[in-house]
Design an enzyme around this catalytic site. Structure first.
Site, PDB file in Angstrom:
ATOM      1  N   ASP A  26       2.316  -1.520  -3.019  1.00  0.00           N
ATOM      2  CA  ASP A  26       1.557  -0.362  -3.509  1.00  0.00           C
ATOM      3  C   ASP A  26       0.480  -0.799  -4.507  1.00  0.00           C
ATOM      4  OD1 ASP A  26       0.907   2.295  -3.629  1.00  0.00           O
ATOM      5  OD2 ASP A  26       2.518   2.859  -5.003  1.00  0.00           O
ATOM      6  N   HIS A  43      -7.202  -2.606   0.431  1.00  0.00           N
ATOM      7  CA  HIS A  43      -6.248  -2.885   1.512  1.00  0.00           C
ATOM      8  C   HIS A  43      -6.499  -4.277   2.107  1.00  0.00           C
ATOM      9  CE1 HIS A  43      -4.745   1.100   1.143  1.00  0.00           C
ATOM     10  NE2 HIS A  43      -5.823   1.698   1.623  1.00  0.00           N
ATOM     11  N   LEU A 137      12.279 -17.092   9.821  1.00  0.00           N
ATOM     12  CA  LEU A 137      12.104 -15.924   8.950  1.00  0.00           C
ATOM     13  C   LEU A 137      11.783 -14.726   9.840  1.00  0.00           C
ATOM     14  CD1 LEU A 137      11.544 -14.552   6.119  1.00  0.00           C
ATOM     15  CD2 LEU A 137       9.149 -15.223   6.447  1.00  0.00           C
TER      16      LEU A 137
HETATM   17  C1  IPE Z   1       4.302   3.903  -0.096  1.00  0.00           C
HETATM   18  O1  IPE Z   1       3.180   3.992  -0.881  1.00  0.00           O
HETATM   19  C2  IPE Z   1       3.924   3.542   1.305  1.00  0.00           C
HETATM   20  C3  IPE Z   1       3.426   2.181   1.511  1.00  0.00           C
HETATM   21  C4  IPE Z   1       3.344   1.248   0.601  1.00  0.00           C
HETATM   22  C5  IPE Z   1       3.017   1.872   2.846  1.00  0.00           C
HETATM   23  P1  IPE Z   1       2.461   5.412  -1.151  1.00  0.00           P
HETATM   24  O2  IPE Z   1       1.308   5.120  -2.029  1.00  0.00           O
HETATM   25  O3  IPE Z   1       2.165   6.073   0.136  1.00  0.00           O
HETATM   26  O4  IPE Z   1       3.596   6.218  -1.908  1.00  0.00           O
HETATM   27  P2  IPE Z   1       3.498   7.512  -2.837  1.00  0.00           P
HETATM   28  O5  IPE Z   1       2.689   8.535  -2.095  1.00  0.00           O
HETATM   29  O6  IPE Z   1       2.810   7.094  -4.111  1.00  0.00           O
HETATM   30  O7  IPE Z   1       4.910   7.916  -3.082  1.00  0.00           O
HETATM   31  C1  IPE Z   2      -0.539   0.854  -0.704  1.00  0.00           C
HETATM   32  O1  IPE Z   2      -1.612   1.067  -1.548  1.00  0.00           O
HETATM   33  C2  IPE Z   2      -0.964   0.760   0.752  1.00  0.00           C
HETATM   34  C3  IPE Z   2      -0.587   1.931   1.549  1.00  0.00           C
HETATM   35  C4  IPE Z   2       0.070   2.958   1.142  1.00  0.00           C
HETATM   36  C5  IPE Z   2      -1.036   1.938   2.928  1.00  0.00           C
HETATM   37  P1  IPE Z   2      -2.163   2.525  -1.862  1.00  0.00           P
HETATM   38  O2  IPE Z   2      -3.275   2.811  -0.903  1.00  0.00           O
HETATM   39  O3  IPE Z   2      -1.078   3.515  -1.890  1.00  0.00           O
HETATM   40  O4  IPE Z   2      -2.749   2.295  -3.310  1.00  0.00           O
HETATM   41  P2  IPE Z   2      -2.731   3.336  -4.514  1.00  0.00           P
HETATM   42  O5  IPE Z   2      -1.311   3.732  -4.740  1.00  0.00           O
HETATM   43  O6  IPE Z   2      -3.569   4.504  -4.105  1.00  0.00           O
HETATM   44  O7  IPE Z   2      -3.305   2.570  -5.654  1.00  0.00           O
HETATM   45 MG    MG Z   3       0.126   4.230  -3.363  1.00  0.00          MG
END
Ligand code: IPE
Ligand code: IPE
Ligand code: MG
Length: 251
Positions: A26, A43, A137
Site C-alpha cells: 500500500d 504504481h 518459491l
Molecule cells: C489494499 O489497499 C489493496 C491492495 C494493496 C491491492 P487499498 O488501498 O485498496 O485499501 P484501503 O482502501 O485503504 O483499505
Molecule cells: C496500493 O497503493 C496499490 C493498490 C491498491 C492497487 P494505493 O494505490 O492504494 O496507494 P494509496 O493508499 O492511495 O497511497
Molecule cells: Mg491504498
C-alpha cells in the site's frame, strides 16, 4: 458439532524464518502525490520493490510469498487508474516471467479473472502455466482478489461437491480456497501506515503475525523486509495456548 480437525494441535514453525509471507503493498498513490507525480507512476515505482522482495525471499529461504496487487474493491477507483494498473501488471508479466521461471519461481493467481481484459487474463494464465513445475518459491499474485468472494466461491464448490453437512470441516474449506495446498501466512506485512486487512486472506490470516510500517510500498526495500522478518523471529506465537517460553523459532 466438533470436527476432528478442531482437536488437532497447531504446531508452531520450527525455524525463525516465516514459511509464508503475505504483503499488502500500500501507499503507491501517496508516494506519487508527495512527488507531484500521477498515481500511475507510484504504481510503476512499486513494481521495483517487488523485484527486491522476491530476491530476498529466495535468499532467506521463504517458501511462499503472497502479494496483494488488486482487490475486488479497487474497481471502484477511476477507470484510468484501473487501466493503468492493468497495463503495469501486463508489462511486469512480460518483463519478469522468464527470469522468474529460470530462477525456480512458481507463479499462482489468487482471485478470479472475471471482468479482466482478455489480453491480461491470458498473460496471467500463461505465467501460471509456464511456471507450474517450479517449487523454489511460490509467488501468489492476489489480483482481482477479495477474501469474502474467495470464501463464497469455496462454499459454492463444497455445496456442489455434494459433501454431507458433517463432512465439512476446516480442511475442506481450506482445500477449496484459491490458496489450496499452501500453508497459511505466518507473517502479514502492510506498508503505508494503515492497520487493516482490507479483505485480504481473511480465512488464512487466523493466526498470522501482523507487521505494519509507515513506509510507502515504493520505498519498501530489502532492509525493511529483513527488519520485518527479524521482528517476526522475536515474536512469541501461542495459537491460543499458554506461553511455553518458546519463540517462533522454537528456541
Ligand atoms: C489494499 O489497499 C489493496 C491492495 C494493496 C491491492 P487499498 O488501498 O485498496 O485499501 P484501503 O482502501 O485503504 O483499505
Ligand atoms: C496500493 O497503493 C496499490 C493498490 C491498491 C492497487 P494505493 O494505490 O492504494 O496507494 P494509496 O493508499 O492511495 O497511497
Ligand atoms: Mg491504498
Amino acid at each position: 458439532m466438533l470436527q476432528s480437525s478442531n482437536l488437532r494441535p497447531v504446531l508452531p514453525p520450527t525455524t525463525d524464518v516465516p514459511t509464508h509471507v503475505a504483503i499488502i503493498m500500500d501507499g503507491n498513490g501517496r508516494w506519487a502525490a508527495e512527488r507531484g507525480l500521477p498515481r500511475s507512476l507510484g504504481h510503476r515505482a512499486g513494481t521495483e520493490s517487488v523485484r527486491g522482495i522476491i530476491k530476498t525471499c529466495v535468499d532467506c529461504g521463504i517458501k511462499v510469498l503472497t502479494l496483494y496487487a488488486f482487490s475486488t474493491e479497487n474497481w471502484q477507483r477511476p477507470y484510468d487508474e484501473v487501466e493503468a494498473l492493468f497495463a503495469i501488471l501486463s508489462d511486469v508479466i512480460d518483463r519478469e516471467t522468464d527470469e522468474l521461471r529460470q530462477g525456480g519461481v512458481r507463479i499462482r493467481h489468487l482471485g478470479t479473472l472475471n471482468g479482466v481484459p482478455p489480453s491480461l487474463a491470458e498473460r496471467i494464465r500463461k505465467a501460471v502455466e509456464t511456471t507450474v513445475g517450479n517449487d523454489r518459491l511460490i509467488v501468489n499474485v492476489a489480483f482481482n482478489y477479495g477474501a469474502r468472494e474467495e470464501i463464497v466461491r469455496a462454499i459454492r464448490r463444497v455445496v456442489q461437491s455434494g459433501l454431507a453437512c458433517n463432512e465439512i470441516d476446516e480442511q475442506v474449506i481450506s482445500a477449496n480456497l484459491d490458496s489450496a495446498g499452501l500453508p497459511d501466512p505466518d507473517l502479514i506485512i502492510r506498508t503505508a501506515g494503515e492497520m487493516r486487512l482490507s479483505n485480504f486472506l481473511l480465512w488464512q490470516a487466523a493466526y498470522a503475525e501482523i507487521w505494519c510500517t509507515d513506509v510507502y510500498w515504493p520505498d519498501f526495500d530489502a532492509a525493511a523486509f529483513r527488519q520485518a522478518i527479524d521482528d517476526y523471529g522475536r515474536r512469541q506465537r501461542r495459537f491460543g495456548g499458554l506461553s511455553s517460553g518458546k519463540r517462533a523459532n522454537g528456541v
